[in-house]
Motif scaffolding. Structure first.
Motif, mmCIF file in Angstrom:
data_model
loop_
_atom_site.group_PDB
_atom_site.id
_atom_site.type_symbol
_atom_site.label_atom_id
_atom_site.label_comp_id
_atom_site.label_asym_id
_atom_site.label_seq_id
_atom_site.Cartn_x
_atom_site.Cartn_y
_atom_site.Cartn_z
ATOM 1 N N TRP A 117 -48.505 40.007 -5.011
ATOM 2 C CA TRP A 117 -48.021 41.333 -4.596
ATOM 3 C C TRP A 117 -49.143 42.171 -3.972
ATOM 4 N N LEU A 118 -50.361 41.664 -4.019
ATOM 5 C CA LEU A 118 -51.463 42.354 -3.352
ATOM 6 C C LEU A 118 -51.852 41.568 -2.103
ATOM 7 N N ASP A 119 -52.335 42.272 -1.077
ATOM 8 C CA ASP A 119 -52.808 41.551 0.097
ATOM 9 C C ASP A 119 -54.209 40.998 -0.187
ATOM 10 N N VAL A 120 -54.808 40.361 0.805
ATOM 11 C CA VAL A 120 -56.107 39.719 0.608
ATOM 12 C C VAL A 120 -57.142 40.729 0.101
ATOM 13 N N LEU A 121 -57.197 41.891 0.772
ATOM 14 C CA LEU A 121 -58.173 42.902 0.379
ATOM 15 C C LEU A 121 -57.915 43.376 -1.054
ATOM 16 N N TYR B 184 -58.987 39.118 7.804
ATOM 17 C CA TYR B 184 -57.806 38.688 7.046
ATOM 18 C C TYR B 184 -57.379 39.717 5.991
ATOM 19 N N GLU B 185 -57.996 40.924 6.016
ATOM 20 C CA GLU B 185 -57.800 41.901 4.946
ATOM 21 C C GLU B 185 -56.342 42.156 4.574
ATOM 22 N N THR B 186 -55.484 42.341 5.599
ATOM 23 C CA THR B 186 -54.107 42.746 5.298
ATOM 24 C C THR B 186 -53.146 41.566 5.250
ATOM 25 N N GLN B 187 -53.673 40.344 5.316
ATOM 26 C CA GLN B 187 -52.810 39.165 5.236
ATOM 27 C C GLN B 187 -52.177 39.060 3.863
ATOM 28 N N ARG B 188 -50.947 38.526 3.849
ATOM 29 C CA ARG B 188 -50.282 38.235 2.592
ATOM 30 C C ARG B 188 -50.831 36.930 2.027
ATOM 31 N N ILE B 189 -50.936 36.852 0.701
ATOM 32 C CA ILE B 189 -51.484 35.671 0.052
ATOM 33 C C ILE B 189 -50.710 34.402 0.413
ATOM 34 N N TRP B 190 -49.376 34.526 0.463
ATOM 35 C CA TRP B 190 -48.579 33.323 0.703
ATOM 36 C C TRP B 190 -48.670 32.845 2.151
ATOM 37 N N ALA B 191 -49.303 33.661 3.000
ATOM 38 C CA ALA B 191 -49.457 33.246 4.392
ATOM 39 C C ALA B 191 -50.814 32.589 4.630
ATOM 40 N N LEU B 192 -51.554 32.299 3.552
ATOM 41 C CA LEU B 192 -52.877 31.681 3.697
ATOM 42 C C LEU B 192 -52.810 30.184 3.429
ATOM 43 N N SER B 193 -53.757 29.449 3.993
ATOM 44 C CA SER B 193 -53.870 28.016 3.684
ATOM 45 C C SER B 193 -54.574 27.843 2.345
ATOM 46 N N GLY B 194 -54.538 26.619 1.821
ATOM 47 C CA GLY B 194 -55.171 26.355 0.535
ATOM 48 C C GLY B 194 -56.654 26.695 0.530
ATOM 49 N N GLY B 195 -57.352 26.321 1.589
ATOM 50 C CA GLY B 195 -58.784 26.598 1.679
ATOM 51 C C GLY B 195 -59.058 28.090 1.743
ATOM 52 N N GLN B 196 -58.228 28.815 2.490
ATOM 53 C CA GLN B 196 -58.409 30.269 2.583
ATOM 54 C C GLN B 196 -58.172 30.927 1.228
ATOM 55 N N ARG B 197 -57.172 30.428 0.505
ATOM 56 C CA ARG B 197 -56.903 30.990 -0.818
ATOM 57 C C ARG B 197 -58.089 30.815 -1.752
ATOM 58 N N ARG C 244 -61.130 30.603 -0.906
ATOM 59 C CA ARG C 244 -62.196 31.522 -0.513
ATOM 60 C C ARG C 244 -61.900 32.935 -1.004
ATOM 61 N N VAL C 245 -60.609 33.328 -0.976
ATOM 62 C CA VAL C 245 -60.251 34.641 -1.528
ATOM 63 C C VAL C 245 -60.578 34.663 -3.025
ATOM 64 N N GLY C 246 -60.253 33.550 -3.710
ATOM 65 C CA GLY C 246 -60.547 33.469 -5.141
ATOM 66 C C GLY C 246 -62.043 33.587 -5.418
ATOM 67 N N LEU C 247 -62.840 32.965 -4.557
ATOM 68 C CA LEU C 247 -64.292 33.020 -4.706
ATOM 69 C C LEU C 247 -64.795 34.453 -4.470
ATOM 70 N N ALA C 248 -64.274 35.080 -3.407
ATOM 71 C CA ALA C 248 -64.689 36.458 -3.106
ATOM 72 C C ALA C 248 -64.274 37.389 -4.245
ATOM 73 N N ARG C 249 -63.075 37.173 -4.801
ATOM 74 C CA ARG C 249 -62.592 38.012 -5.887
ATOM 75 C C ARG C 249 -63.517 37.915 -7.095
ATOM 76 N N ALA C 250 -63.922 36.672 -7.413
ATOM 77 C CA ALA C 250 -64.797 36.499 -8.568
ATOM 78 C C ALA C 250 -66.161 37.153 -8.315
ATOM 79 N N LEU C 251 -66.600 37.141 -7.054
ATOM 80 C CA LEU C 251 -67.924 37.700 -6.745
ATOM 81 C C LEU C 251 -67.947 39.227 -6.729
ATOM 82 N N THR C 252 -66.813 39.862 -6.346
ATOM 83 C CA THR C 252 -66.807 41.338 -6.271
ATOM 84 C C THR C 252 -67.141 41.965 -7.600
#
Ligand SMILES: Nc1ncnc2c1ncn2[C@@H]1O[C@H](COP(=O)(O)OP(=O)(O)OP(=O)(O)O)[C@@H](O)[C@H]1O
Ligand SMILES: [Mg+2]
Lengths: 286, 259
Positions: B88-92, B125-138, B140-148
Motif C-alpha cells: 500500500w506504500l509506493d517505493v519511496l 522509481y520513487e512513485t512506482q507501485r511495489i507490484w509494478a517492480l521486477s524481483g530484482g528491483q524489489r 533493491r527496495v528491500g535493501l534500501a529500506r533496511a539501510l535507511t
C-alpha cells in the motif's frame, strides 16, 4: 467455522486473486465474440424482452405478471403520490437509513473485535464462541425474541440487521489478521515498530482487503435480513411496501418493489467493489 | 565499531527431536561481510532469525556490542528472501518506512530515502507501485529500506535466491558497492557456492542439520571488486576457481559424512 456461502465467496475471491493475468486472459479466451459486459447486457435485455412479450401476448394474467409498462407507470405514481402513506423515496429512505445505521455500528464494532480476536488468544477464547453461537441462527428466527424485548420500533430492526452484518465482518477481520505474512511483521519489527505501530501500520492495512470483502458479504446478508424484517414488522420501508401491496394484490407495486430492492443490492455491491479498487488496489497483485 | 557476536549458540524447536543449530560461534564486525553457506534445510534461516531476534536461542548467547539480543530492533536491519515490502506504500514510502516509525519529519525522511534509492540504482522509481517492480528491483527496495534505518549490522537471507544468473550477478556487485560505501558489518546467507566465495570476506561453512561450523575461510574477492576489479575477471581468476572447487568438495564431503 464459516457458513458455506462465506467460504464459497472467499474461495472464489481467492481463485480469482491467485490467477495470473495470462491465465485470466486464457480463461476468457472462449468469450471472443463479445466482452463479458456485452454478454451480460444481452442476457438482461433478453429477459426484459421475454417479460414484455409474455404480458403483451396475454399469456399470463396481469394479476400474476404485470407488464413492464404497468410497472413503469407505477414507478411514476408511487414516486409522486406514494403507496401506504409514503412515497417510494420515503420507503427507500427508511430502508437505507436502517441498513446505513446498522452498517456503521457493525463496522465500528466488528473491526476492533475482529482485530482483538486475531491478535489475542484471550480475546479469541472469550469472543469466538459468542459469535459462533449466534451466527448460524437465521436472524428471522430470533426476530420474535428481539420484538418481545425491544418492541417493533426502529431499534429492533436496526439491531437485527446489525447482528447479521457484525459476524461476517468480525470473522473476516480475525481471519485476515492471522493470515498476515510473518515476514512483513518481522520486517517492521526490525525497523523498530512498536506494537501499536505494528497493528495500525502493518497488520490493519494487510487485512484491509479481506475486511472489505467481509463488509461486502455482511452487507448482502444485512440487506436480505432487512427486507425480510420489514415484511414482518414495519410501517415503512421497501419490504413493508412489497408485503402490503401483496395483501391487496397490487402486483405491479410488488414487482416494482422487488426491482428496487434488487437495484439497491446491486448498487451496494458495486459501491464496495469501487471502494476495493480505489483503496486496496494492491489486492491480488502481491 | 559495532559487532554482533554469537557464542556457542544452539537452537532446538519445541516440536522437533533433532536440534537445528549446534554450538555455533561467529562474529560479524563492522566492515566485514560474513557469508554463511550450507545445504538446504540445515538451519540458515533459523540462524538469521536468532540474530535478528525473532527467535530466542535454546543455549548460548547473542551479543550486539556486548548487550544480549532479546528482541527484534532497528540496530539489526533485515532483508528477506520474499521481499516483505508493503504494497500500500509506493517505493519511496517503503524505503522511508523505518524513519516514519521513528517519527522523522516527512521532508527529511523522504530526502534520506531518495539518497538510498540512488545508491541502489533506483533513482526515478520513487512513485512506482511495489507490484509494478521486477524481483530484482524489489530486492533493491528491500535493501534500501533496511539501510535507511541506519542499522549497526545488516542481515540478508538469500536475498538473490529468486533471481536469474545475470540479475544475480548485478545484485552481488551492487551489494558489494553498498557494503563498501556503508562500512557496516553484513551477514548474508546463501546456498550458492560461487556467490558465497565472491562476496565473503569471511566464509562460514555449515554442516547439514544440526548445523555446525565445519570451516571458516578468510577471502578477499569481494574487496577486490570493491577496489575496482571487474566481476568477470575475478570470477575467472584461477585462484577464485580453485577456492570455489575446494569449497564445493568440502560441502560435498560434509553431505557425504552426514549421509
Ligand atoms: N518454526 C519451526 N518449528 C519447527 N521446525 C522448524 C521451524 N522452522 C524451521 N524448522 C526446521 O528447522 C530446519 C531448518 O530450517 P531453516 O529454515 O532454518 O533452514 P534453511 O537452512 O534456511 O533452509 P533453506 O536453505 O531451504 O532456506 C528445517 O528442518 C525446518 O523444518
Ligand atoms: Mg532459509
Amino acid at each position: 467455522m464459516f457458513e458455506p456461502i462465506l467460504i464459497a465467496q472467499l474461495q472464489e475471491a481467492e481463485q480469482v486473486r491467485s490467477m495470473r493475468p495470462a491465465q485470466v486472459a486464457a480463461a476468457s479466451k472462449s468469450a471472443v465474440l463479445l466482452s463479458p459486459v456485452q454478454w451480460s447486457v444481452l442476457s438482461l435485455t433478453s429477459l426484459l424482452t421475454l417479460w414484455w412479450l409474455v404480458s403483451w401476448q396475454g399469456w399470463v394474467a396481469p394479476l400474476f405478471l404485470p407488464s413492464p409498462q404497468a410497472v413503469l407507470a407505477k414507478l411514476w405514481l408511487v414516486s409522486n403520490q406514494g403507496f401506504m402513506d409514503a412515497t417510494l423515496g420515503q420507503h427507500l429512505a427508511a430502508s437505507l437509513s436502517r441498513i446505513g445505521l446498522a452498517l456503521l455500528a457493525a463496522v465500528l464494532l466488528a473491526i476492533p473485535v475482529g482485530l482483538a480476536i486475531g491478535l489475542s488468544p484471550i480475546a479469541r477464547g472469550l469472543l469466538d464462541p459468542l459469535i459462533e453461537l449466534y451466527r448460524p441462527i437465521p436472524p428471522l428466527a430470533y426476530l420474535p425474541l428481539i420484538v418481545i424485548w425491544f418492541g417493533i420500533g426502529e431499534f429492533s430492526k436496526v439491531l437485527l440487521i446489525y447482528l447479521a452484518i457484525f459476524a461476517p465482518i468480525a470473522i473476516a477481520t480475525a481471519t485476515a489478521v492471522r493470515a498476515v505474512e510473518p515476514s512483513r511483521i518481522q520486517a517492521a519489527q526490525s525497523l523498530g515498530a512498536t506494537r501499536v505501530q505494528l497493528i495500525s501500520q502493518v497488520i490493519f492495512p494487510s487485512a484491509l482487503p479481506d475486511i472489505l470483502t467481509g463488509i461486502r458479504i455482511g452487507l448482502g446478508a444485512g440487506w436480505s435480513t432487512l427486507v425480510a424484517a420489514e415484511l414482518v414488522a414495519a410501517t415503512r420501508g421497501l419490504g413493508f411496501m412489497v408485503q402490503s401491496a401483496a395483501q391487496f394484490l397490487v402486483s405491479d407495486v410488488v414487482v416494482l418493489g422487488i426491482a428496487v430492492i434488487a437495484l439497491v443490492a446491486f448498487a451496494l455491491e458495486l459501491g464496495l467493489r469501487y471502494l476495493q479498487a480505489r483503496y486496496v488496489p494492491w489486492h491480488g497483485r502481491g | 565499531m559495532s559487532s554482533l557476536r554469537l557464542q556457542q549458540v544452539s537452537l532446538r524447536y519445541e516440536s522437533a527431536s533433532v536440534p537445528v543449530l549446534d554450538a555455533i560461534s561467529l562474529e560479524v564486525n563492522a566492515g566485514e561481510l560474513v557469508v554463511a553457506l550450507g545445504p538446504s534445510g540445515c538451519g540458515k534461516t533459523s540462524l538469521l532469525k536468532l540474530m535478528a531476534g525473532f527467535v530466542a536461542p535454546s543455549g548460548g548467547e547473542i551479543l550486539l556490542d556486548g548487550t544480549p539480543v532479546r528482541a527484534p530492533g532497528a540496530e539489526r536491519g533485515v532483508v528477506f528472501q520474499d521481499d516483505a515490502l508493503l504494497p500500500w506504500l509506493d517505493v519511496l514510502g517503503n524505503v522511508a518506512f523505518g524513519l516514519k516509525l521513528r517519527g522523522v519529519a516527512r521532508a527529511e525522511r523522504e530526502a534520506r530515502a531518495r539518497e538510498l534509492l540512488q545508491l541502489v540504482d533506483l533513482g526515478g522509481y520513487e512513485t512506482q507501485r511495489i507490484w509494478a517492480l521486477s524481483g530484482g528491483q524489489r530486492q533493491r527496495v528491500g535493501l534500501a529500506r533496511a539501510l535507511t534505518a541506519d542499522p549497526r549490522v545488516l542481515l540478508l537471507d538469500e536475498p538473490f535466491g529468486a533471481l536469474d544468473a545475470l540479475n544475480r550477478e548485478q545484485m552481488q556487485a551492487l551489494l558489494l558497492r553498498v557494503w563498501q560505501a556503508s562500512r557496516k558489518g553484513v551477514f548474508l546467507i546463501t546456498h550458492d557456492i560461487e556467490e558465497a566465495v565472491f562476496l565473503a570476506s569471511e566464509l562460514v561453512l555449515l554442516s547439514s542439520r544440526p548445523a555446525r561450523v565445519v570451516e571458516r575461510l578468510k577471502l578477499d574477492f569481494g574487496r577486490r571488486y570493491a577496489a575496482g576489479e571487474a566481476v568477470r575477471s575475478i570470477k575467472s581468476d584461477p585462484e577464485f576457481i580453485r577456492i570455489r572447487e575446494q569449497v564445493l568438495s568440502r560441502v560435498l564431503g560434509a553431505l557425504a559424512v552426514a549421509a
